[in-house]
Write a protein that holds these residues in place. Structure first.
Motif, mmCIF file in Angstrom:
data_model
loop_
_atom_site.group_PDB
_atom_site.id
_atom_site.type_symbol
_atom_site.label_atom_id
_atom_site.label_comp_id
_atom_site.label_asym_id
_atom_site.label_seq_id
_atom_site.Cartn_x
_atom_site.Cartn_y
_atom_site.Cartn_z
ATOM 1 N N ARG A 161 0.818 -1.214 0.000
ATOM 2 C CA ARG A 161 0.000 0.000 0.000
ATOM 3 C C ARG A 161 0.853 1.267 0.000
ATOM 4 N N VAL A 162 1.959 1.257 0.742
ATOM 5 C CA VAL A 162 2.755 2.493 0.857
ATOM 6 C C VAL A 162 3.821 2.608 -0.228
ATOM 7 N N ALA A 163 3.987 1.551 -1.041
ATOM 8 C CA ALA A 163 5.084 1.536 -2.014
ATOM 9 C C ALA A 163 5.048 2.737 -2.962
ATOM 10 N N ALA A 164 3.860 3.068 -3.458
ATOM 11 C CA ALA A 164 3.752 4.134 -4.457
ATOM 12 C C ALA A 164 3.753 5.529 -3.841
ATOM 13 N N ALA A 165 3.597 5.629 -2.530
ATOM 14 C CA ALA A 165 3.566 6.938 -1.867
ATOM 15 C C ALA A 165 4.985 7.467 -1.685
ATOM 16 N N GLY A 185 11.483 -5.312 -2.193
ATOM 17 C CA GLY A 185 10.126 -5.486 -2.714
ATOM 18 C C GLY A 185 9.376 -4.169 -2.760
ATOM 19 N N LEU A 186 9.553 -3.336 -1.733
ATOM 20 C CA LEU A 186 8.932 -2.011 -1.715
ATOM 21 C C LEU A 186 9.402 -1.184 -2.910
ATOM 22 N N HIS A 187 10.725 -1.227 -3.177
ATOM 23 C CA HIS A 187 11.258 -0.479 -4.326
ATOM 24 C C HIS A 187 10.664 -0.981 -5.638
ATOM 25 N N GLU A 188 10.603 -2.299 -5.793
ATOM 26 C CA GLU A 188 10.092 -2.863 -7.048
ATOM 27 C C GLU A 188 8.615 -2.526 -7.252
ATOM 28 N N ALA A 189 7.872 -2.429 -6.151
ATOM 29 C CA ALA A 189 6.447 -2.102 -6.250
ATOM 30 C C ALA A 189 6.194 -0.607 -6.373
#
Length: 446
Positions: A161-165, A185-189
């Motif tokens: 949920r927060v990846a794109a923010a 994973g956060l970076h990739e998303a």
């Protein structure tokens, strides 16, 4: 009765009897004050509650009603609470909605209108329960992270949920819980086009850490024979993962804070401000709150880095995951090393389930790699692992305590039996129909 539990909280006993009669299609429970209402929630766990805000000892006010609402939602957050609104009390009802109530009804009561609200509440409660069941897969892989535990699935969903923010994220968890895997994973998303760059702040001497982060110009110090970009600059347009951020010295924390505030850096020995678009994700296993309190970590930097805080559970807090991951690591290392090992013996599974895994997933992988090397046959044994057997919010009632224990045991058994229902039932000492009933009751998947 259809088994749907409805709690009516109403101090007017005549009206309470009228409502009981009107809704005899439900399993109706009555309460006349906050204490009896909370006792009923603990004992009956109703899906829907109708709540009169005017309860004794404040029947002309709303204080007891609001206190009752808060306690019900604290004990059982999925409860659909429908509050009563008397003449001129619509504002109180709307405030109750803001406090978590599901809907409100007006007094004097229209039995048919309230009946529709109650019916809809039961319908929504059932849909939400089904959605939660369908949304929880047996296993999942997020950036290579394998888990079947709701505790870890909650973490991965939060990171997605927060990846794109455009916010800084701090990952808190013990060593070996997979913080760098989650950061990647956060970076990739996130959709960011730049690189993912990682640096372990604890592994680099303080005298070199500033140069590693910010870079240096040629001739800035002895040995600086050419200009070097720092990690922050290398991650321009991407993500910089600062592992063990708690080990950054105070002197360097000031410079890192300036970057986060102004989004510019200066290389060591440089005079030119360089604009950088780098997202920061950091992690630590240390008690960062205690460090802030002790003034060994700057409070202003903490709030810049911890716009979103994600707490990662240890492997011991994720029932069933140890066995799943053990099989995963076994197959990976057996293939990489060309070993004929294909599975885990019963005693190996037992010791894996019983071990505390202080080193978490990293410790488990190291043990499995060793076991694959040491195994004489096709199965890894407890001896190959070289381990000795080792040994949540307050439950609302004894039934809930039993459910927690049942869930944990079933998840362990499912993981050990690789999802096979017959073998899971044998491990648990129950019949297949009983296991199917428990899986359905607890919304678990084979």
């Amino acid at each position: 009765m259809n088994g749907q539990k409805l709690l009516i909280v109403e101090d007017d006993l005549g009206l309470q009897r009228q409502l009981r009669w009107a809704y005899d299609g439900y399993d109706v429970v009555g309460a006349h004050d906050r204490a009896s209402a909370i006792d009923a929630v603990r004992a009956e766990e109703p899906a829907v509650v109708t709540l009169d805000l005017g309860l004794p000892p404040d029947p002309d006010g709303t204080s007891e009603g609001f206190a009752t609402l808060a306690q019900i939602l604290q004990l059982k957050p999925d409860t659909k609470v429908i509050v009563a609104s008397g003449h001129g009390a619509r504002e109180s009802a709307l405030n109750a909605i803001g406090a978590g109530a599901w809907d409100f009804y007006a007094k004097p009561i229209d039995i048919d209108a309230l009946g529709l609200i109650v019916s809809r509440a039961f319908h929504v409660h059932a849909l939400e329960a089904e959605n939660r069941r369908l949304a929880t897969p047996a296993t999942t892989a997020f950036a290579g992270l394998i888990t079947a535990a709701p505790e870890m699935l909650k973490v991965t969903r939060m990171i997605e949920r927060v990846a794109a923010a455009d916010v800084s994220v701090m990952l808190l968890g013990a060593s070996g819980t997979g913080k760098e895997v989650l950061a990647r994973g956060l970076h990739e998303a996130s959709g960011r086009k730049g690189a993912f760059v990682a640096i372990n702040c604890a592994a680099i001497p303080e005298t070199l850490l500033e140069s590693e982060l910010f870079g240096h110009e040629k001739g800035a110090f002895t040995g600086a024979v050419k200009t070097i970009e720092g990690k922050i600059e290398q991650a321009d347009g991407g993500t910089l993962f600062l592992d063990e951020i708690g080990d950054v010295p105070l002197s360097l924390q000031v410079k890192l804070l300036r970057f986060l505030q102004e989004r510019v850096i200066e290389r060591i020995g440089g005079r030119r401000a360089i604009a950088i678009d780098t997202r920061i994700v950091c992690a630590t296993h240390r008690d960062i709150d205690a460090m802030v309190a002790a003034q060994s970590f700057r409070e202003d930097l903490y709030y810049r880095l911890a716009e979103i805080v994600v707490r990662i559970p240890g492997l011991a807090e994720r029932p069933g995951d140890a066995a799943l991951l053990a099989r995963h690591f076994l197959h990976r290392h057996a293939k990489a090393m060309g070993r004929p090992v294909t599975g885990l013996s019963a005693d190996a599974l037992a010791v894996i389930d019983g071990w505390g895994w202080a080193g978490n997933v990293r410790e488990l992988e190291n043990r499995m790699k060793r076991a694959v090397i040491m195994a004489d046959g096709k199965l890894v044994t407890a001896a190959d692992l070289d381990l000795e057997s080792g040994g949540a919010p307050e439950p609302i009632n004894l039934k809930a305590v039993r459910e927690i224990a049942d869930r944990k045991a079933i998840r362990h058994a499912l993981a050990r039996a690789e999802g096979n229902i017959s073998n899971t039932a044998k491990l648990l000492g129950i019949s297949r129909p009983t296991l199917y009933d428990l899986l359905k009751s607890y919304d678990l998947h084979a």
